[in-house]
Design an enzyme around this catalytic site. Structure first.
Site, PDB file in Angstrom:
ATOM      1  CB  ILE A  57      -0.976   0.016   1.201  1.00 36.08           C
ATOM      2  CG1 ILE A  57      -1.732  -1.314   1.294  1.00 36.08           C
ATOM      3  CG2 ILE A  57      -1.966   1.175   1.061  1.00 36.08           C
ATOM      4  CD1 ILE A  57      -2.619  -1.444   2.521  1.00 36.08           C
ATOM      5  CG  ASP A 104      14.525  -1.239  12.249  1.00 42.29           C
ATOM      6  OD1 ASP A 104      13.354  -0.923  12.533  1.00 42.29           O
ATOM      7  OD2 ASP A 104      15.064  -2.294  12.623  1.00 42.29           O
ATOM      8  CG  ASN A 155      -5.938  -1.806   0.954  1.00 41.38           C
ATOM      9  OD1 ASN A 155      -5.293  -0.839   0.605  1.00 41.38           O
ATOM     10  ND2 ASN A 155      -6.895  -1.714   1.868  1.00 41.38           N
ATOM     11  CE  LYS A 174      -1.409  -1.306  11.773  1.00 39.04           C
ATOM     12  NZ  LYS A 174      -0.348  -0.539  11.034  1.00 39.04           N
ATOM     13  CG  LEU A 217      14.490  -1.935   1.174  1.00 37.42           C
ATOM     14  CD1 LEU A 217      15.699  -1.834   0.255  1.00 37.42           C
ATOM     15  CD2 LEU A 217      13.200  -1.769   0.358  1.00 37.42           C
ATOM     16  CE  LYS A 231      -0.274  -9.859   4.014  1.00 38.16           C
ATOM     17  NZ  LYS A 231       0.048  -8.463   3.828  1.00 38.16           N
ATOM     18  CD  GLU A 282       7.337  -7.918   9.954  1.00 34.60           C
ATOM     19  OE1 GLU A 282       6.731  -8.791   9.290  1.00 34.60           O
ATOM     20  OE2 GLU A 282       8.495  -7.559   9.682  1.00 34.60           O
ATOM     21  CD  GLU A 285      -6.886  -8.298  10.220  1.00 42.32           C
ATOM     22  OE1 GLU A 285      -6.304  -8.888  11.134  1.00 42.32           O
ATOM     23  OE2 GLU A 285      -6.778  -8.627   9.025  1.00 42.32           O
TER      24      GLU A 285
HETATM   25  P1  NAD Z   1       3.431  -4.753   3.449  1.00 38.66           P
HETATM   26  O1  NAD Z   1       3.795  -5.877   4.339  1.00 38.66           O
HETATM   27  O2  NAD Z   1       3.211  -4.993   2.004  1.00 38.66           O
HETATM   28  O3  NAD Z   1       4.550  -3.607   3.541  1.00 38.66           O
HETATM   29  C1  NAD Z   1       5.147  -3.236   4.754  1.00 38.66           C
HETATM   30  C2  NAD Z   1       6.387  -2.394   4.439  1.00 38.66           C
HETATM   31  O4  NAD Z   1       6.952  -1.974   5.693  1.00 38.66           O
HETATM   32  C3  NAD Z   1       7.464  -3.175   3.688  1.00 38.66           C
HETATM   33  O5  NAD Z   1       7.971  -2.410   2.620  1.00 38.66           O
HETATM   34  C4  NAD Z   1       8.554  -3.402   4.750  1.00 38.66           C
HETATM   35  O6  NAD Z   1       9.850  -3.485   4.223  1.00 38.66           O
HETATM   36  C5  NAD Z   1       8.360  -2.175   5.639  1.00 38.66           C
HETATM   37  N1  NAD Z   1       8.854  -2.392   7.004  1.00 38.66           N
HETATM   38  C6  NAD Z   1       8.597  -3.468   7.821  1.00 38.66           C
HETATM   39  N2  NAD Z   1       9.249  -3.331   8.981  1.00 38.66           N
HETATM   40  C7  NAD Z   1       9.917  -2.140   8.911  1.00 38.66           C
HETATM   41  C8  NAD Z   1      10.769  -1.445   9.825  1.00 38.66           C
HETATM   42  N3  NAD Z   1      11.083  -1.951  11.030  1.00 38.66           N
HETATM   43  N4  NAD Z   1      11.270  -0.241   9.444  1.00 38.66           N
HETATM   44  C9  NAD Z   1      10.981   0.270   8.223  1.00 38.66           C
HETATM   45  N5  NAD Z   1      10.194  -0.362   7.315  1.00 38.66           N
HETATM   46  C10 NAD Z   1       9.677  -1.549   7.661  1.00 38.66           C
HETATM   47  O7  NAD Z   1       2.172  -4.080   4.139  1.00 38.66           O
HETATM   48  P2  NAD Z   1       0.862  -3.450   3.456  1.00 38.66           P
HETATM   49  O8  NAD Z   1      -0.103  -4.529   3.177  1.00 38.66           O
HETATM   50  O9  NAD Z   1       1.293  -2.517   2.393  1.00 38.66           O
HETATM   51  O10 NAD Z   1       0.304  -2.619   4.714  1.00 38.66           O
HETATM   52  C11 NAD Z   1       0.778  -1.307   4.966  1.00 38.66           C
HETATM   53  C12 NAD Z   1       0.096  -0.758   6.197  1.00 38.66           C
HETATM   54  O11 NAD Z   1      -1.318  -0.727   5.991  1.00 38.66           O
HETATM   55  C13 NAD Z   1       0.308  -1.591   7.459  1.00 38.66           C
HETATM   56  O12 NAD Z   1       0.495  -0.715   8.537  1.00 38.66           O
HETATM   57  C14 NAD Z   1      -0.975  -2.381   7.618  1.00 38.66           C
HETATM   58  O13 NAD Z   1      -1.241  -2.654   8.967  1.00 38.66           O
HETATM   59  C15 NAD Z   1      -1.992  -1.420   7.028  1.00 38.66           C
HETATM   60  N6  NAD Z   1      -3.180  -2.028   6.401  1.00 38.66           N
HETATM   61  C16 NAD Z   1      -3.050  -3.024   5.471  1.00 38.66           C
HETATM   62  C17 NAD Z   1      -4.188  -3.522   4.842  1.00 38.66           C
HETATM   63  C18 NAD Z   1      -4.084  -4.595   3.775  1.00 38.66           C
HETATM   64  O14 NAD Z   1      -5.115  -5.107   3.342  1.00 38.66           O
HETATM   65  N7  NAD Z   1      -2.906  -4.971   3.318  1.00 38.66           N
HETATM   66  C19 NAD Z   1      -5.450  -3.029   5.186  1.00 38.66           C
HETATM   67  C20 NAD Z   1      -5.542  -2.040   6.172  1.00 38.66           C
HETATM   68  C21 NAD Z   1      -4.399  -1.538   6.752  1.00 38.66           C
HETATM   69  O1  DAU Z   2      -8.630  -6.189   7.134  1.00 41.91           O
HETATM   70  C1  DAU Z   2      -7.410  -5.567   6.878  1.00 41.91           C
HETATM   71  C2  DAU Z   2      -6.290  -6.579   6.938  1.00 41.91           C
HETATM   72  O2  DAU Z   2      -6.387  -7.370   5.762  1.00 41.91           O
HETATM   73  C3  DAU Z   2      -4.907  -5.946   7.046  1.00 41.91           C
HETATM   74  O3  DAU Z   2      -4.814  -5.252   8.257  1.00 41.91           O
HETATM   75  C4  DAU Z   2      -3.802  -7.003   6.956  1.00 41.91           C
HETATM   76  O4  DAU Z   2      -2.541  -6.391   6.941  1.00 41.91           O
HETATM   77  C5  DAU Z   2      -4.002  -7.778   5.677  1.00 41.91           C
HETATM   78  O5  DAU Z   2      -3.036  -8.817   5.587  1.00 41.91           O
HETATM   79  C6  DAU Z   2      -5.411  -8.371   5.606  1.00 41.91           C
HETATM   80  O6  DAU Z   2      -5.579  -9.393   6.623  1.00 41.91           O
HETATM   81  P1  DAU Z   2      -6.354 -10.785   6.327  1.00 41.91           P
HETATM   82  O7  DAU Z   2      -5.889 -11.773   7.305  1.00 41.91           O
HETATM   83  O8  DAU Z   2      -7.818 -10.551   6.205  1.00 41.91           O
HETATM   84  O9  DAU Z   2      -5.780 -11.071   4.844  1.00 41.91           O
HETATM   85  P2  DAU Z   2      -5.291 -12.440   4.148  1.00 41.91           P
HETATM   86  O10 DAU Z   2      -5.118 -12.144   2.694  1.00 41.91           O
HETATM   87  O11 DAU Z   2      -4.177 -13.073   4.882  1.00 41.91           O
HETATM   88  O12 DAU Z   2      -6.576 -13.376   4.315  1.00 41.91           O
HETATM   89  C7  DAU Z   2      -7.829 -13.006   3.767  1.00 41.91           C
HETATM   90  C8  DAU Z   2      -8.808 -14.104   4.113  1.00 41.91           C
HETATM   91  O13 DAU Z   2      -8.449 -15.280   3.378  1.00 41.91           O
HETATM   92  C9  DAU Z   2      -8.792 -14.508   5.582  1.00 41.91           C
HETATM   93  O14 DAU Z   2     -10.114 -14.819   5.995  1.00 41.91           O
HETATM   94  C10 DAU Z   2      -7.927 -15.762   5.618  1.00 41.91           C
HETATM   95  C11 DAU Z   2      -8.166 -16.389   4.249  1.00 41.91           C
HETATM   96  N1  DAU Z   2      -7.015 -17.125   3.682  1.00 41.91           N
HETATM   97  C12 DAU Z   2      -5.808 -16.511   3.635  1.00 41.91           C
HETATM   98  C13 DAU Z   2      -4.702 -17.170   3.113  1.00 41.91           C
HETATM   99  C14 DAU Z   2      -3.355 -16.516   3.088  1.00 41.91           C
HETATM  100  C15 DAU Z   2      -7.198 -18.399   3.169  1.00 41.91           C
HETATM  101  O15 DAU Z   2      -8.327 -18.946   3.189  1.00 41.91           O
HETATM  102  N2  DAU Z   2      -6.118 -19.056   2.641  1.00 41.91           N
HETATM  103  C16 DAU Z   2      -4.866 -18.503   2.619  1.00 41.91           C
HETATM  104  O16 DAU Z   2      -3.908 -19.190   2.154  1.00 41.91           O
END
Ligand code: NAD
Ligand code: DAU
Length: 344
Positions: free
Chosen positions: A15, A62, A185, A159, A38, A194, A87, A130
């Site tokens: 994101i 970091d 997302n 979080k 990274l 994911k 993370e 979450e």
């Molecule tokens: P991601 O895991 O793809 O990216 C995380 C980034 O943070 C990576 O580039 C990693 O290198 C960096 N990072 C990790 N530890 C670090 C540290 N100690 N210092 C500096 N950089 C560090 O995560 P994402 O899915 O892009 O999520 C980004 C943010 O959005 C997170 O805070 C997550 O909780 C939040 N979020 C994610 C989702 C989702 O669906 N993915 C939804 C809602 C909120």
């Molecule tokens: O809701 C926002 C969150 O969405 C973010 O805060 C997190 O960073 C992001 O990783 C995501 O969390 P989820 O746990 O919902 O996402 P994930 O893609 O891991 O899983 C989506 C759903 O799919 C969940 O119900 C678990 C299921 N799943 C996931 C994996 C990896 C499976 O059934 N099989 C799988 O192998």
């Protein structure tokens, strides 16, 4: 046009990476600083098109490194901080919670301390739905900004802890903050651990797709660009100290999501493999975005248009995800799904 210095943490991830591109496209008068450690989830190849631009800067650091972070803030005097670095994978937090506390809680506190030392205009903390825990399957219940925090996984607990620290720095020190809590997302550059990118990449290799439990858990999906636009709005227009939920009412069961992708790729449903459920697996997430809509946000994608665009992106960008799944990722995958190794 006013010049602004914007620090984006985690801008090499999914994101944050999309957000860096979004801001570079939209605000040519802004200096964008992408700070990232990274880790396994970060990669800079996504920024090849902007890396030589004079208003883009990459800082490898970091967020838990107090000395480095404080001196960076003192030197650059950022106007805005948008904090994504974390993370982010629930499954990894079940196997190894410690790094989640370190990065997500301690790292956020270090950034807050650094921001407190300078005259910052806004600190946006990117959090997640979450933190509210889970909803039951009734389609009339939603997370609002007033829903109590009841995180269920080590990830969401870390979080929620960081959210409380952000809130406390506003209440105690008057730091101008916003907390955003978005639903799931999807879109370009989503790391293939994911559900959606895992499903697409495995189907394209004719491999089985692991679905946890009975596949009936519900997630509320939002295209990453709609999330970026929401954060941009909150950064500039959000009232200091406020929380904003972000979501577009796209609730789907996991099985529906997987079947949609199977159908779009013309693959067989026999590739679905039901595997042991995730521990503490939240049943349902669903966001009420009314407060953000009142600020002027509305999503541009529905799930049908967004997932079609995303699948197409993974088809066009095989090189990006193939390079990821051929590295350390394979070890992670074997360990994570070992209970079904023979069938997966
Ligand atoms: P991601 O895991 O793809 O990216 C995380 C980034 O943070 C990576 O580039 C990693 O290198 C960096 N990072 C990790 N530890 C670090 C540290 N100690 N210092 C500096 N950089 C560090 O995560 P994402 O899915 O892009 O999520 C980004 C943010 O959005 C997170 O805070 C997550 O909780 C939040 N979020 C994610 C989702 C989702 O669906 N993915 C939804 C809602 C909120
Ligand atoms: O809701 C926002 C969150 O969405 C973010 O805060 C997190 O960073 C992001 O990783 C995501 O969390 P989820 O746990 O919902 O996402 P994930 O893609 O891991 O899983 C989506 C759903 O799919 C969940 O119900 C678990 C299921 N799943 C996931 C994996 C990896 C499976 O059934 N099989 C799988 O192998």
């Amino acid at each position: 046009m006013t010049k602004r210095k914007v620090l984006v943490t985690g801008g090499a991830g999914f994101i944050g990476g999309n957000f860096v591109q979004y801001m570079m496209d939209k605000y040519s008068n802004y200096e964008i600083y992408n700070l990232d450690l990274l880790t396994y989830a970060g990669d800079l190849t996504k920024h090849r098109s902007i890396e030589s631009k004079t208003n883009y800067h990459f800082v490898k650091a970091d967020i838990t490194d107090r000395e480095a972070i404080i001196s960076l803030f003192e030197k650059e005097k950022f106007d805005y901080v948008v904090h994504f670095a974390a993370e982010s994978h629930v499954d990894r937090s079940i196997t190894d919670p410690g790094i989640f506390v370190r990065t997500n809680v301690l790292g956020t506190q270090v950034l807050l301390d650094a921001a407190k030392q300078i005259d910052i205009d806004k600190f946006v903390h990117v959090s997640t739905d979450e933190v509210y825990g889970e909803l039951d399957f009734k389609p009339t219940t939603f997370f609002t900004e007033n829903t109590p925090l009841e995180p269920n996984s080590p990830y969401s607990a870390s979080k929620a802890s960081s959210d409380l620290l952000v809130r406390s720095y506003h209440e105690t020190f008057g730091l101008p903050v916003n907390i955003t809590r978005c639903s799931n997302n999807y879109g370009p550059y989503h790391f293939p651990e994911k559900l959606i990118p895992l499903t697409i990449s495995r189907l394209l290799n004719d491999e089985k797709v692991p679905v946890y439990g009975d596949g009936q858990n519900i997630r509320d999906w939002l295209h990453v660009i709609d999330h970026c636009a929401a954060i941009d709005l909150v950064l500039h227009e959000g009232a200091s100290g406020e929380v904003y939920n972000i979501g577009g009412h796209n609730e789907k069961t996991n099985l529906e999501v997987v079947k949609t992708i199977i159908s779009a790729l013309g693959k067989s449903e026999e590739l679905i493999e039901f595997v042991e459920d995730r521990l503490g697996h939240d049943k349902r997430y669903a966001i009420d975005p009314t407060k953000l809509e009142k600020l002027g946000w509305k999503p541009t994608y529905n799930f049908d248009t967004g997932i079609a665009q995303t699948i197409d992106w993974y088809l066009q960008n095989k090189e990006w995800w193939e390079q990821i799944i051929s590295g350390d990722y394979q070890e992670y995958f074997d360990e994570q799904y070992k209970f079904n190794k023979s069938s997966i």
